[in-house]
Design an enzyme around this catalytic site. Structure first.
Site, PDB file in Angstrom:
ATOM      1  N   ALA A 210       0.807  -1.225   0.000  1.00 43.92           N
ATOM      2  CA  ALA A 210       0.000   0.000   0.000  1.00 43.92           C
ATOM      3  C   ALA A 210       0.835   1.268   0.000  1.00 43.92           C
ATOM      4  O   ALA A 210       0.293   2.354  -0.226  1.00 43.92           O
ATOM      5  CB  ALA A 210      -0.926   0.006   1.216  1.00 43.92           C
ATOM      6  N   LYS A 243      -1.737   6.337  -1.713  1.00 45.15           N
ATOM      7  CA  LYS A 243      -0.652   7.073  -1.079  1.00 45.15           C
ATOM      8  C   LYS A 243       0.349   7.593  -2.103  1.00 45.15           C
ATOM      9  O   LYS A 243       0.651   8.790  -2.142  1.00 45.15           O
ATOM     10  CB  LYS A 243       0.063   6.187  -0.053  1.00 45.15           C
ATOM     11  CG  LYS A 243      -0.729   5.946   1.213  1.00 45.15           C
ATOM     12  CD  LYS A 243      -1.774   4.865   1.031  1.00 45.15           C
ATOM     13  CE  LYS A 243      -2.561   4.607   2.298  1.00 45.15           C
ATOM     14  NZ  LYS A 243      -3.636   3.615   2.076  1.00 45.15           N
TER      15      LYS A 243
END
Length: 393
Positions: A210, A243
């Site tokens: 992630a 992100k």
């Protein structure tokens, strides 16, 4: 019908957000919410993404569905971002998902369909949403030893011992980089050891990546996953663009599959898309289209990488500065591990009572397990923050 329901357990981070909003103190500090913040405390739209949005707005002629897999060019580009240019494309498949969370759930359902009796083993600790996602998919979930709270690193011997005891056929969830919530990552040698062990034990890795680009760099952060891909016959990976492209609310991610061979990869992919049909049918387009535009254009891709590297360097600088400030105010090396860790999160290693006192006395908001957002640190007030933390010890 609804009279049978019990009140839902409160979400700790959402409760923290509410408490922070209601706090009237001018000097309050939010270190809980897991989004990147710049020097002004804002979560910016990246330059390349902004330009991609402009181009998309100018060129997009329809809002029609793209299909179950979403943007297929985005999918191919994401395979390259995550697995690299040397990956065996014949065995790799990708489907666009609503964020990394959507990818986790889609792949969890695929595990349930293909191996319903398997247990998914997750590190202790892990991202709080991992367990609910796995259990919502009907999977059994257990934890394995991972974090060493004493030194802020990985309990690798204990981790290895735990993995060696897992029955063949089970699944092992691994954080690809920037472990959430601890910031403690495996070294490349440890990744190689884990890859060999999983292959020998007949265990399937399930990698949650992630934060690629937030740790050691865009390519370096995928090195562990790529070691796995070179070693094991099958692999599942959930990638997020939230992100590293800063498209949080627009929800772009990818569910990736590495099959033992082309035929098995095709079969698994077909089943994956069938599962997606029953969950969200067609994925959203906007953020994935912007990511595609950035990755397809050499100039935009170069600018994106430069801005991502600046984000990473800023967090590294904040880590070092915060560790130094804590050393000065505590007169000890107790918090030096913060500088050694990577990514957006670390744990201070203080008690829940001390976390509560920090909030009550000083308006500093961190999660109850002492996890804090590195990107939320005030670069010009690190000494002040360190003094407040030391005052509650």
């Amino acid at each position: 019908m609804f009279e049978t329901l019990q009140p839902a357990a409160p979400d700790g981070i959402l409760m923290l957000m509410s408490l922070y909003r209601d706090d009237p103190r001018a000097g309050k500090l939010d270190l809980g919410v897991g989004v990147y913040k710049d020097v002004d405390g804002k979560t910016p739209v990246m330059r390349a993404v902004r330009e991609a949005e402009r181009r998309l707005h100018k060129s997009q002629a329809t809002k029609s569905y793209l299909g179950l897999a979403g943007d297929t060019v985005f999918n191919e580009l994401m395979i390259g971002v995550v697995f690299g240019d040397k990956a065996d494309r014949a065995r790799l498949r990708a489907a666009q998902t609503p964020g990394g969370t959507g990818a986790l759930r889609l792949l969890a359902d695929l595990i349930r369909l293909s191996r319903p009796d398997a247990t998914v083993w997750v590190p202790d600790p892990t991202w709080p949403n991992h367990m609910p996602i796995l259990r919502a998919a009907g999977l059994k979930a257990q934890t394995y030893a991972y974090f060493d709270a004493e030194n802020g690193g990985v309990r690798f011997d204990a981790m290895t011992e735990a993995l060696e005891a897992i029955p063949a056929g089970d699944v092992v969830l691994l954080h690809g980089c920037c472990h959430n919530p601890t910031g403690a990552d495996l070294s490349l040698d440890q990744w190689r050891s884990v890859a060999r062990l999983l292959a020998e034990r007949g265990l399937t890795p399930f990698v949650d990546i992630a934060y690629q680009g937030f740790g050691e760099g865009l390519e370096q952060d995928a090195a562990g996953l790529r070691i796995l891909a070179e070693t094991v016959p099958e692999l599942l990976a959930a990638a997020s663009c939230s992100k590293n492209f800063s498209v949080y609310r627009d929800r772009a991610g990818a569910a990736l599959i590495l099959g033992s061979n082309k035929a098995e990869a095709d079969t698994a992919y077909g089943q994956l898309l069938g599962i997606a049909r029953g969950i969200w049918s067609m994925p959203p387009d906007h953020a994935a289209a912007c990511v595609r535009i950035v990755l397809e254009d050499d100039d935009l891709r170069t600018d994106w990488k430069a801005e991502l590297e600046a984000v990473r360097q800023r967090m590294m600088s904040l880590r070092q500065g915060f560790a130094d400030a804590l050393r000065r105010h505590s007169n000890s090396d107790r918090f030096d591990f913060i500088a050694r860790q990577r990514g957006m999160f670390s744990r201070l290693g203080i008690s829940a009572e001390q976390v509560a006192k920090l909030r009550a006395d000083h308006g500093v908001y961190i999660v109850g397990d002492s996890r804090f957002n590195v990107a939320g640190l005030p670069g010009d007030r690190l000494d002040d923050l360190a003094a407040k933390i030391v005052s509650v010890l």
